[in-house]
Design a protein around this motif. Structure first.
Motif, PDB file in Angstrom:
ATOM      1  N   VAL A 158       0.822  -1.232   0.000  1.00  7.77           N
ATOM      2  CA  VAL A 158       0.000   0.000   0.000  1.00  7.77           C
ATOM      3  C   VAL A 158       0.846   1.268   0.000  1.00  7.77           C
ATOM      4  O   VAL A 158       0.474   2.256  -0.639  1.00  7.77           O
ATOM      5  CB  VAL A 158      -1.010   0.076   1.179  1.00  7.77           C
ATOM      6  CG1 VAL A 158      -2.185  -0.848   0.942  1.00  7.77           C
ATOM      7  CG2 VAL A 158      -0.354  -0.166   2.510  1.00  7.77           C
ATOM      8  N   TYR A 159       1.984   1.261   0.697  1.00  7.40           N
ATOM      9  CA  TYR A 159       2.809   2.473   0.759  1.00  7.40           C
ATOM     10  C   TYR A 159       3.404   2.801  -0.618  1.00  7.40           C
ATOM     11  O   TYR A 159       3.499   3.966  -1.012  1.00  7.40           O
ATOM     12  CB  TYR A 159       3.962   2.313   1.756  1.00  7.40           C
ATOM     13  CG  TYR A 159       3.553   2.064   3.190  1.00  7.40           C
ATOM     14  CD1 TYR A 159       2.297   2.419   3.662  1.00  7.40           C
ATOM     15  CD2 TYR A 159       4.442   1.474   4.090  1.00  7.40           C
ATOM     16  CE1 TYR A 159       1.938   2.197   4.979  1.00  7.40           C
ATOM     17  CE2 TYR A 159       4.090   1.255   5.418  1.00  7.40           C
ATOM     18  CZ  TYR A 159       2.834   1.603   5.852  1.00  7.40           C
ATOM     19  OH  TYR A 159       2.508   1.379   7.156  1.00  7.40           O
ATOM     20  N   THR A 160       3.855   1.741  -1.319  1.00  3.71           N
ATOM     21  CA  THR A 160       4.429   1.958  -2.648  1.00  3.71           C
ATOM     22  C   THR A 160       3.341   2.372  -3.630  1.00  3.71           C
ATOM     23  O   THR A 160       3.549   3.272  -4.456  1.00  3.71           O
ATOM     24  CB  THR A 160       5.123   0.667  -3.153  1.00  3.71           C
ATOM     25  OG1 THR A 160       5.780   0.033  -2.063  1.00  3.71           O
ATOM     26  CG2 THR A 160       6.123   0.978  -4.249  1.00  3.71           C
ATOM     27  N   GLY A 212      11.123   4.744   2.251  1.00  4.85           N
ATOM     28  CA  GLY A 212      10.498   4.326   3.506  1.00  4.85           C
ATOM     29  C   GLY A 212       9.655   5.437   4.096  1.00  4.85           C
ATOM     30  O   GLY A 212       9.823   6.606   3.749  1.00  4.85           O
ATOM     31  N   ASN A 213       8.754   5.066   5.003  1.00  6.86           N
ATOM     32  CA  ASN A 213       7.966   6.070   5.717  1.00  6.86           C
ATOM     33  C   ASN A 213       8.815   6.683   6.830  1.00  6.86           C
ATOM     34  O   ASN A 213       9.663   6.009   7.416  1.00  6.86           O
ATOM     35  CB  ASN A 213       6.702   5.447   6.302  1.00  6.86           C
ATOM     36  CG  ASN A 213       5.631   5.213   5.252  1.00  6.86           C
ATOM     37  OD1 ASN A 213       5.790   5.607   4.100  1.00  6.86           O
ATOM     38  ND2 ASN A 213       4.543   4.577   5.656  1.00  6.86           N
ATOM     39  N   THR A 214       8.548   7.938   7.128  1.00  7.97           N
ATOM     40  CA  THR A 214       9.387   8.673   8.076  1.00  7.97           C
ATOM     41  C   THR A 214       9.419   8.063   9.481  1.00  7.97           C
ATOM     42  O   THR A 214      10.485   8.004  10.093  1.00  7.97           O
ATOM     43  CB  THR A 214       8.898  10.127   8.198  1.00  7.97           C
ATOM     44  OG1 THR A 214       7.471  10.161   8.105  1.00  7.97           O
ATOM     45  CG2 THR A 214       9.513  10.995   7.131  1.00  7.97           C
ATOM     46  N   TYR A 215       8.249   7.591  10.007  1.00  8.28           N
ATOM     47  CA  TYR A 215       8.233   7.189  11.416  1.00  8.28           C
ATOM     48  C   TYR A 215       9.140   6.001  11.705  1.00  8.28           C
ATOM     49  O   TYR A 215       9.548   5.782  12.844  1.00  8.28           O
ATOM     50  CB  TYR A 215       6.795   6.899  11.883  1.00  8.28           C
ATOM     51  CG  TYR A 215       6.056   5.911  11.011  1.00  8.28           C
ATOM     52  CD1 TYR A 215       6.168   4.551  11.221  1.00  8.28           C
ATOM     53  CD2 TYR A 215       5.271   6.350   9.956  1.00  8.28           C
ATOM     54  CE1 TYR A 215       5.513   3.641  10.400  1.00  8.28           C
ATOM     55  CE2 TYR A 215       4.614   5.468   9.132  1.00  8.28           C
ATOM     56  CZ  TYR A 215       4.735   4.109   9.360  1.00  8.28           C
ATOM     57  OH  TYR A 215       4.089   3.227   8.536  1.00  8.28           O
ATOM     58  N   TYR A 216       9.480   5.232  10.650  1.00 14.47           N
ATOM     59  CA  TYR A 216      10.382   4.101  10.894  1.00 14.47           C
ATOM     60  C   TYR A 216      11.759   4.575  11.342  1.00 14.47           C
ATOM     61  O   TYR A 216      12.457   3.849  12.052  1.00 14.47           O
ATOM     62  CB  TYR A 216      10.490   3.209   9.651  1.00 14.47           C
ATOM     63  CG  TYR A 216       9.230   2.421   9.407  1.00 14.47           C
ATOM     64  CD1 TYR A 216       8.793   1.483  10.346  1.00 14.47           C
ATOM     65  CD2 TYR A 216       8.449   2.620   8.274  1.00 14.47           C
ATOM     66  CE1 TYR A 216       7.623   0.771  10.150  1.00 14.47           C
ATOM     67  CE2 TYR A 216       7.279   1.909   8.068  1.00 14.47           C
ATOM     68  CZ  TYR A 216       6.868   0.989   9.011  1.00 14.47           C
ATOM     69  OH  TYR A 216       5.706   0.280   8.813  1.00 14.47           O
ATOM     70  N   MET A 217      12.157   5.768  10.932  1.00 13.60           N
ATOM     71  CA  MET A 217      13.416   6.317  11.415  1.00 13.60           C
ATOM     72  C   MET A 217      13.361   6.425  12.940  1.00 13.60           C
ATOM     73  O   MET A 217      14.281   5.991  13.635  1.00 13.60           O
ATOM     74  CB  MET A 217      13.678   7.691  10.780  1.00 13.60           C
ATOM     75  CG  MET A 217      15.033   8.273  11.099  1.00 13.60           C
ATOM     76  SD  MET A 217      16.392   7.226  10.508  1.00 13.60           S
ATOM     77  CE  MET A 217      17.620   8.465  10.103  1.00 13.60           C
TER      78      MET A 217
HETATM   79 FE   LIG Z   1       3.963   1.300   8.617  1.00 10.71          FE
END
Ligand SMILES: [Fe+2]
Length: 339
Positions: A158-160, A212-217
């Motif tokens: 979904v993110y891609t 990647g999504n930011t919160y993973y940082m």
């Molecule tokens: Fe996520």
């Protein structure tokens, strides 16, 4: 009803329901994130909250329950899932001044059937050692200079799909197809693993940049359970693509009012609360996301990644391009990886 439902779903049992003054929530968002917010809501309003947590199947459950569904609200992530719930017919429109004032128009449904509560940017994670560029565009990912240097998760995730749909919304289908072929040709390996696995690959020297999504940082930087993730995070910096033109692609987590919400008034009170200053602060501090309420600052750690310009295109337009995006991923055989 909720207890029985919890048993069927194999998820944690909700609090005992009261005859009045309650609101029932179906949630894909995890307890650590929303429990502090719901506690604060109950403290302020006296309204009890009952939550069913699940990883999948909540829309199907709401549909199967129909008019008898106890669900008042659905908390979900990603425009794909939020708009999907609307298309499934499990939501109802809300017209509300607080929500419309606090949530920028691009982050809420044009028909009022879903509302964004937090945002996350889909960014580039770049090797500190091997990438000198300090700014980048999504378009550039198709440039041959990145040959063999890009890692990403599946094109069908979904993110891609959200990112590819945003390219379609801005550039059209043909240009996006050519772009996707270029990105595919630059991959270091077949798309596999989650967003953090890509950063691990950069750390291991298998590639130089990833999406990647930011919160993973934040989740990596503060990970005491798996401290090696702190090393992965330390090996990269975040670049916010297209900050100098249309802006970085942003997705949301959000909420919708269930079609047959039995506690509609309380549900709308909770929706307003989730978009309020108090709840937006809690969201910002707990999960490294960006508040939708512009007057609330991101957390200190999130701010340390740098500021950026967000793409302001309506998420409705991105949602509309998702099917096409998924087709393109198949047409270019993106998930087969580089040739
Ligand atoms: Fe996520």
């Amino acid at each position: 009803m909720l207890a029985a439902l919890a048993a069927t779903l194999g998820v944690s049992a909700p609090l005992p329901a009261l005859a009045a003054g309650e609101v029932n929530i179906y949630s894909y968002r995890q307890p650590f994130l929303i429990e502090p917010i719901l506690e604060a809501f109950t403290k302020e309003t006296g309204i009890q909250t009952n939550v069913i947590f699940a990883k999948k199947g909540l829309e199907a459950r709401m549909k199967a329950e129909g008019e008898n569904s106890p669900a008042d609200l659905l908390l979900s992530v990603d425009i794909g899932k939020l708009n999907g719930a609307k298309l499934e017919g499990v939501a109802q429109p809300v017209k509300n001044a607080v929500l419309e004032t606090n949530i920028p128009a691009q982050y809420r449904d044009v028909d009022g059937q879903w509302f964004g509560l937090t945002t996350r940017a889909r960014v580039i994670y770049a090797s500190k050692e091997r990438v000198e560029q300090t700014s980048i565009t999504y378009e550039e990912l198709a440039d041959p200079k990145w040959k063999g240097r890009i890692c990403t998760r599946s094109g069908q995730h979904v993110y891609t799909i959200g990112l590819i749909a945003s390219m379609i919304a801005h550039k059209g289908e043909e240009e996006t197809k050519t772009w996707l072929e270029g990105v595919k040709a630059n991959l270091a390996r077949r798309p596999t693993g989650n967003d953090r696995a890509q950063v691990k690959s950069i750390y291991a020297g298998e590639c130089d940049i990833s999406l990647g999504n930011t919160y993973y940082m934040g989740q990596m930087q503060t990970n005491d359970k798996e401290p090696e993730q702190k090393d992965w995070a330390e090996s990269v910096r975040i670049l916010f693509p297209n900050s100098e033109d249309r802006g970085t692609h942003v997705n949301i987590s959000g909420v919708l009012l269930a079609k047959y919400a039995p506690n509609k008034d309380n549900a709308i009170k909770l929706m307003e609360y989730l978009a309020s200053d108090a709840a937006q602060h809690l969201y910002a501090e707990v999960n490294f996301e960006y508040p939708v309420l512009e007057s609330v600052e991101p957390s200190k750690l999130v701010k340390s990644w740098g500021s950026f310009k967000a793409d302001t295109i309506s998420l409705n337009k991105i949602a509309d391009a998702r099917t096409k995006a998924s087709e393109l991923v198949d047409i270019v055989d993106f998930d087969a990886g580089p040739n």
